[in-house]
Design a protein around this motif. Sequence first.
Motif, mmCIF file in Angstrom:
data_model
loop_
_atom_site.group_PDB
_atom_site.id
_atom_site.type_symbol
_atom_site.label_atom_id
_atom_site.label_comp_id
_atom_site.label_asym_id
_atom_site.label_seq_id
_atom_site.Cartn_x
_atom_site.Cartn_y
_atom_site.Cartn_z
ATOM 1 N N ALA A 1 0.836 -1.208 0.000
ATOM 2 C CA ALA A 1 0.000 0.000 0.000
ATOM 3 C C ALA A 1 0.870 1.257 0.000
ATOM 4 C CB ALA A 1 -0.932 -0.007 1.210
ATOM 5 N N MET A 2 1.937 1.238 0.762
ATOM 6 C CA MET A 2 2.839 2.400 0.807
ATOM 7 C C MET A 2 3.520 2.607 -0.549
ATOM 8 S SD MET A 2 2.424 3.723 3.705
ATOM 9 C CE MET A 2 3.769 4.800 4.049
ATOM 10 N N LEU A 3 3.922 1.517 -1.198
ATOM 11 C CA LEU A 3 4.542 1.623 -2.517
ATOM 12 C C LEU A 3 3.565 2.174 -3.547
ATOM 13 C CD1 LEU A 3 6.651 -1.652 -2.685
ATOM 14 C CD2 LEU A 3 7.517 0.693 -2.653
ATOM 15 N N VAL A 4 2.314 1.695 -3.515
ATOM 16 C CA VAL A 4 1.293 2.191 -4.437
ATOM 17 C C VAL A 4 1.035 3.671 -4.180
ATOM 18 C CG1 VAL A 4 -1.163 2.023 -5.051
ATOM 19 C CG2 VAL A 4 0.233 -0.047 -4.856
ATOM 20 N N LEU A 5 0.945 4.067 -2.920
ATOM 21 C CA LEU A 5 0.723 5.460 -2.546
ATOM 22 C C LEU A 5 1.894 6.334 -3.000
ATOM 23 C CD1 LEU A 5 -1.069 7.514 -1.066
ATOM 24 C CD2 LEU A 5 0.217 6.978 1.001
ATOM 25 N N ALA A 6 3.102 5.869 -2.813
ATOM 26 C CA ALA A 6 4.287 6.634 -3.231
ATOM 27 C C ALA A 6 4.319 6.776 -4.752
ATOM 28 C CB ALA A 6 5.554 5.950 -2.729
ATOM 29 N N PHE A 7 3.987 5.705 -5.466
ATOM 30 C CA PHE A 7 3.956 5.759 -6.923
ATOM 31 C C PHE A 7 2.886 6.729 -7.403
ATOM 32 C CE2 PHE A 7 2.342 4.238 -11.011
ATOM 33 C CZ PHE A 7 3.494 4.344 -11.773
ATOM 34 N N TRP A 8 1.707 6.672 -6.799
ATOM 35 C CA TRP A 8 0.602 7.547 -7.173
ATOM 36 C C TRP A 8 0.943 9.018 -6.892
ATOM 37 C CZ3 TRP A 8 -2.680 10.547 -4.026
ATOM 38 C CH2 TRP A 8 -3.742 11.140 -4.686
ATOM 39 N N ALA A 9 1.591 9.283 -5.784
ATOM 40 C CA ALA A 9 1.925 10.661 -5.404
ATOM 41 C C ALA A 9 2.998 11.257 -6.306
ATOM 42 C CB ALA A 9 2.392 10.704 -3.951
ATOM 43 N N SER A 10 3.834 10.424 -6.899
ATOM 44 C CA SER A 10 4.930 10.953 -7.713
ATOM 45 C C SER A 10 4.713 10.762 -9.207
ATOM 46 C CB SER A 10 6.242 10.288 -7.304
ATOM 47 O OG SER A 10 6.197 8.909 -7.582
ATOM 48 N N PHE A 11 3.517 10.387 -9.641
ATOM 49 C CA PHE A 11 3.275 10.167 -11.056
ATOM 50 C C PHE A 11 2.560 11.360 -11.655
ATOM 51 C CE2 PHE A 11 1.041 8.545 -14.744
ATOM 52 C CZ PHE A 11 2.061 7.889 -15.395
ATOM 53 N N PRO A 12 2.880 11.900 -12.772
ATOM 54 C CA PRO A 12 4.077 11.634 -13.551
ATOM 55 C C PRO A 12 5.295 12.287 -12.912
ATOM 56 C CG PRO A 12 2.794 13.328 -14.643
ATOM 57 C CD PRO A 12 2.009 12.871 -13.433
ATOM 58 N N ALA A 13 6.373 11.584 -12.923
ATOM 59 C CA ALA A 13 7.582 12.011 -12.216
ATOM 60 C C ALA A 13 8.146 13.315 -12.767
ATOM 61 C CB ALA A 13 8.640 10.919 -12.274
ATOM 62 N N SER A 14 8.031 13.543 -14.065
ATOM 63 C CA SER A 14 8.599 14.761 -14.655
ATOM 64 C C SER A 14 7.907 16.015 -14.148
ATOM 65 C CB SER A 14 8.506 14.694 -16.176
ATOM 66 O OG SER A 14 7.146 14.616 -16.581
ATOM 67 N N GLU A 15 6.651 15.908 -13.734
ATOM 68 C CA GLU A 15 5.922 17.058 -13.217
ATOM 69 C C GLU A 15 6.005 17.173 -11.697
ATOM 70 O OE1 GLU A 15 1.928 17.021 -14.635
ATOM 71 O OE2 GLU A 15 2.540 16.842 -16.723
ATOM 72 N N LYS A 16 6.139 16.061 -11.005
ATOM 73 C CA LYS A 16 6.087 16.078 -9.546
ATOM 74 C C LYS A 16 7.450 16.117 -8.872
ATOM 75 C CE LYS A 16 1.546 15.258 -9.216
ATOM 76 N NZ LYS A 16 0.598 14.564 -8.470
ATOM 77 N N ILE A 17 8.456 15.569 -9.536
ATOM 78 C CA ILE A 17 9.778 15.493 -8.916
ATOM 79 C C ILE A 17 10.737 16.346 -9.739
ATOM 80 C CG2 ILE A 17 11.703 14.007 -8.300
ATOM 81 C CD1 ILE A 17 9.685 11.729 -7.983
ATOM 82 N N GLY A 18 11.299 17.353 -9.118
ATOM 83 C CA GLY A 18 12.259 18.206 -9.804
ATOM 84 C C GLY A 18 13.657 17.620 -9.712
#
Length: 178
Positions: free
Chosen positions: A13-30
């Motif tokens: 569940a934590m992995l799914v939540l982390a993936f969902w929070a950072s998708f798409p990575a180009s927009e969410k993670i600088g």
Amino acid sequence: MRHFVRNSLIAIAMLVLAFWASFPASEKIGLGKDLEGGASLTYSVQLNASENANEVIPKVIEVLKRRIDPNGLFEISIVRQGQDRIEITMPLPGEHVLVLKEAFEVELEKLSGTAISEGEFDRVMRLKDPELSIELDRLGAASATMREELQKAADAKVKSDGIRLALDIAGREGESDE
């Protein structure tokens, strides 16, 4: 076994939540300066023989931080390097900043095409009608607002000249009365 299943479900569940929070990575993670690139400048601080580097360098760094990035928003790092050097590292501008810069430069180029030098402005303001109207039309051809502002300046010049003439006449009359 019961704890293993529960812990596995929590981890998934934590992995799914982390993936969902950072998708798409180009927009969410600088990307940081190390991956995206940036500029690094190293300056040498000239110290007098009477100055202590351990006191001066931190003060210089503090002043630079307040001037360059007072709110800490630009990810600019300023760190001490060795005894008398300071390294300033800053990231490259993002796509949004580059688009804004391009738009700014286009607008600046438009303005430079309609710019009037001080000498040109003075020359035009000294003209009398009909030459004044012709020059105002020529200079204000690019922008109705510019034409309007030039006309206001010309009207103010005429009014100023009238007031100056009245003041000169009043001054001469005052001198003749004495």
